[in-house]
Motif scaffolding. Structure first.
Motif, short mmCIF file in Angstrom:
data_model
loop_
_atom_site.label_atom_id
_atom_site.label_comp_id
_atom_site.label_asym_id
_atom_site.label_seq_id
_atom_site.Cartn_x
_atom_site.Cartn_y
_atom_site.Cartn_z
N CYS A 103 38.40 13.44 17.19
CA CYS A 103 37.63 12.85 16.31
C CYS A 103 37.07 14.01 15.21
CB CYS A 103 36.24 12.38 16.66
SG CYS A 103 36.36 10.80 17.47
N ALA A 104 36.79 15.24 15.76
CA ALA A 104 36.45 16.34 15.09
C ALA A 104 37.68 17.05 14.30
CB ALA A 104 35.87 17.44 15.78
N ARG A 105 38.78 17.01 15.20
CA ARG A 105 40.12 17.55 14.46
C ARG A 105 40.62 16.51 13.21
NH1 ARG A 105 45.36 18.78 18.01
NH2 ARG A 105 43.98 20.18 18.96
N LEU A 106 40.99 15.40 13.65
CA LEU A 106 41.40 14.58 12.67
C LEU A 106 40.45 14.07 11.43
CD1 LEU A 106 43.28 14.17 14.87
CD2 LEU A 106 43.65 11.68 14.35
N ASN A 107 39.11 14.22 11.57
CA ASN A 107 38.34 13.88 10.58
C ASN A 107 38.53 12.54 9.82
OD1 ASN A 107 35.64 14.79 9.47
ND2 ASN A 107 36.64 15.53 7.94
N ILE A 108 38.88 11.45 10.63
CA ILE A 108 38.92 10.24 9.83
C ILE A 108 37.66 9.28 10.40
CG2 ILE A 108 41.45 10.44 9.49
CD1 ILE A 108 41.59 8.26 11.80
N PRO A 160 33.58 12.14 10.82
CA PRO A 160 32.98 12.78 11.89
C PRO A 160 32.49 14.05 11.65
CG PRO A 160 34.97 11.76 12.86
CD PRO A 160 35.00 11.82 11.26
N ARG A 161 33.18 14.55 10.61
CA ARG A 161 32.35 16.21 10.17
C ARG A 161 31.02 16.01 9.41
NH1 ARG A 161 37.52 20.54 9.35
NH2 ARG A 161 38.65 19.77 11.41
N ASP A 162 31.14 14.81 9.08
CA ASP A 162 29.54 14.61 8.33
C ASP A 162 28.55 14.38 9.22
OD1 ASP A 162 31.05 14.21 5.49
OD2 ASP A 162 31.43 12.02 5.89
N ILE A 163 28.78 14.24 10.50
CA ILE A 163 27.95 14.12 11.61
C ILE A 163 28.05 15.12 12.44
CG2 ILE A 163 27.71 12.48 13.80
CD1 ILE A 163 28.98 10.22 12.05
N LEU A 164 29.10 15.72 12.84
CA LEU A 164 29.08 16.98 13.67
C LEU A 164 28.63 18.26 12.90
CD1 LEU A 164 32.47 15.98 15.49
CD2 LEU A 164 30.19 15.81 16.47
N THR A 165 27.39 18.16 12.71
CA THR A 165 26.79 19.45 11.80
C THR A 165 26.27 20.47 13.14
OG1 THR A 165 24.90 18.62 11.61
CG2 THR A 165 26.40 18.17 9.85
N PRO A 166 25.86 21.70 12.50
CA PRO A 166 25.06 22.57 13.54
C PRO A 166 23.86 21.93 14.13
CG PRO A 166 25.93 23.90 11.54
CD PRO A 166 26.25 22.37 11.41
N ALA A 167 23.29 21.08 13.07
CA ALA A 167 22.01 20.33 13.90
C ALA A 167 22.25 19.44 14.76
CB ALA A 167 21.11 19.71 12.47
N ALA A 168 23.46 18.62 14.61
CA ALA A 168 23.86 17.68 15.49
C ALA A 168 24.08 18.26 16.79
CB ALA A 168 24.95 16.86 15.12
N PHE A 169 24.85 19.36 16.95
CA PHE A 169 25.11 20.23 18.18
C PHE A 169 23.95 20.81 18.84
CE2 PHE A 169 29.44 20.15 16.42
CZ PHE A 169 30.17 19.95 17.69
N ARG A 170 23.05 21.36 18.24
CA ARG A 170 21.64 21.68 18.57
C ARG A 170 20.99 20.69 19.04
NH1 ARG A 170 21.68 25.37 14.23
NH2 ARG A 170 20.82 23.81 12.73
#
Length: 538
Positions: A109-114, A224-234
């Motif tokens: 998901c993170a790589r393809l970012n669709i 996905p990259r709209d969602i997988l932010t630094p804050a989401a990982f924290r």
């Protein structure tokens, strides 16, 4: 193919299905895929089911001492890329199951970012044997009990006939259930997705919701990259620590952040989360079963209790913020999910420790270490093969007070992380789980308990200090001070490392040989190929 022309302009959605008849983990996925397919069509999309590699930690580990397990995670990522990006599909919904599929799918998901979302497909149920509950964790530990002569093989065989009573992943807070919870904690799965019983009515409801939601995500172009932010990982790290998740979630979260090109240092975030207390006690961390966590409120309930520690402004696959999602989550059952003000244990469930034996860190599932053991010192006994260590357990070579070093078993040394989990389980089953420590760069299970130090970085094959530990060296483990060290001077350590020559592996051409050439250090998530992330360079 029977696709009517009026469907040509509709969103084309991949249903990424790792179905396989080799393992019970995946036995129900075809039924889930059919339901998702119907939901996508009803929402105005055109579904295309694609199949990927389907690694099972209990089945795929049978060959090559588990060396294929970690490499299959990255094989899956590339498998999804080829099929989805090659066909220029518009979105994807990924059916998550055993240990390596969920992280591989998150990485894809993170790589393809669709537009994409993860659909956790749930855990299996255990059964009753000899008047008590048994599940795969009990079978796992019982191998060591048999080796120690405290159980007969016939009794173990009887347990195996009752331990699994349905499809799905291992019961307990092992890697599969942990990573399904991480998908929700990251915002990549719908609320109330994990844990969830495989084949149950709630999974059917989630499949319908997910099928409709993926079409909506495509139409809104939420990626996905709209969602997988630094804050989401924290947020995900905080949840993992509070739950006492699998040690393996550390490497998988790092790998996902790398694929997302996200400027977050996941290992540092685990170290910063050292003041997060344990809000759940799901096996192997305590007496509760995964069904209890599910009924008590699941990952959503844990996040509700952690509201004050989380960044509530992050986006999720609902299209709404985490704050909006949690506003609809009912109060969890505090018998299984405690509030932050009254935790089960006032210590983190997962920690990173460092020292001259692990200068880049090592991971400990503190929640599964006996509470009386927070400091351990013992003599090193070195093995480079799990079978030899298990034989040492049988013949008395492994004794109380030892620190067992299992090395040359990391991602590059294996190649592919070699199974060390069976020895740890055997140790606990033999009654030595709180008197013998294990330090390893090999593959551990989220079901492991005992004094286990995993993911030692750098691994031995990379010339990390673990490579030059000798039989008889004194090793100190201090979980309160977060220290892993052995008693050698800096000069002696430097001399040993200078003299170290990595072993030459005679590998036949094939996937493991290719993997060894490409795999990056575990501190970089053991992804394939060198990457650069903004703001996270060492």
């Amino acid at each position: 193919m029977g696709i009517p022309e009026e469907d040509f302009d509709k969103p084309k959605i991949a249903i990424v299905n790792s179905s396989s008849k080799l393992s019970v983990c995946y036995a129900h996925l075809d039924d889930v895929a059919r339901q998702v397919e119907k939901a996508i069509r009803a929402a105005g999309g055109v579904p295309f089911e694609i199949r990927t590699v389907a690694p099972s930690d209990f089945v795929t580990s049978a060959g090559k001492q588990g060396r294929y397990l970690m490499p299959t995670r990255d094989l899956l990522v590339n498998d999804v890329e080829v099929q989805v990006e090659g066909a220029e599909l518009d979105g994807m919904i990924l059916l998550a199951s055993c240990d390596k599929t969920t992280p591989g799918q998150l990485m894809a998901c993170a790589r393809l970012n669709i537009p994409a979302l993860i659909l956790p497909c749930g855990y299996q149920l255990g059964g009753e044997c000899g008047g008590r509950h048994v599940d795969i964790e009990e079978v796992y530990k019982a191998v060591g009990t048999v080796k120690a002569g405290r159980m007969t093989l016939i009794e173990l065989e009887d347990m195996t006939r009752h331990a699994i009573k349905g499809p799905g992943v291992c019961a307990g807070l092992a890697t599969a259930n942990t990573m399904q919870c991480m998908a929700e904690a990251l915002g990549m799965a719908l609320p109330h997705s994990a844990p969830i019983r495989a084949g149950g009515p709630r999974l059917a409801e989630q499949a319908d919701k997910a099928g409709a939601k993926i079409v909506e995500l495509v139409n809104k172009n939420l990626r996905p990259r709209d969602i997988l932010t630094p804050a989401a990982f924290r947020n995900a790290v905080t949840v993992a620590v509070a739950m006492g998740g699998s040690v393996n979630c550390v490497r998988h979260l790092i790998a996902t952040s790398i694929e997302a090109e996200c400027a977050v240092d996941v290992l540092a975030e685990f170290e910063r989360a050292a003041d997060v207390d344990q809000l759940t006690l799901v096996r192997p961390n305590g007496p509760h079963r995964i069904e209890d966590l599910d009924a008590g409120g699941g990952c959503a309930g844990v996040m509700r209790q952690l509201r004050a520690r989380l960044d509530l402004s992050v986006l999720t696959v609902t299209g709404a913020t985490l704050e909006a999602n949690l506003a609809e989550v009912p109060q969890p059952d505090e018998a299984f999910i405690r509030p932050a003000s009254n935790p089960f244990r006032r210590e983190p469930g997962l920690i990173v420790i460092r020292g001259n034996l692990a200068p880049e860190g090592a991971v400990v599932k503190l929640s599964a270490v006996p509470e009386a053991v927070r400091r351990f010192a013992g003599v090193a006994r070195v093995f480079e093969d799990e079978n030899e260590a298990i034989a040492g357990l049988q013949d008395g070579t492994v004794r109380a007070g030892d620190v067992i070093v299992l090395r040359m078993m990391g991602a590059r040394g294996g190649p592919g992380t070699v199974f060390a989990a069976s020895f740890m389980a055997a140790l606990v089953g033999a009654g030595l789980g709180d008197t013998v420590a294990v330090v390893t760069d090999g593959e551990l299970s989220g079901l492991n308990s005992g004094i286990t130090i995993g993911q030692v970085m750098p691994e031995a094959a990379e010339g990390g200090p673990l490579a030059v530990v000798r039989n008889g060296d004194m090793v100190e483990i201090d979980l309160t001070r977060r220290v892993l060290a052995f008693d050698v001077t800096d000069d002696e350590l430097a001399a040993r490392l200078a003299a170290f020559v990595p072993p030459v592996l005679d590998l036949k051409p094939g996937w493991l040989s290719m993997y060894r050439q490409l795999v990056q250090p575990m501190s970089q998530g053991a992804v394939l190929g060198e990457r650069r992330r903004p703001g996270v360079h060492k």
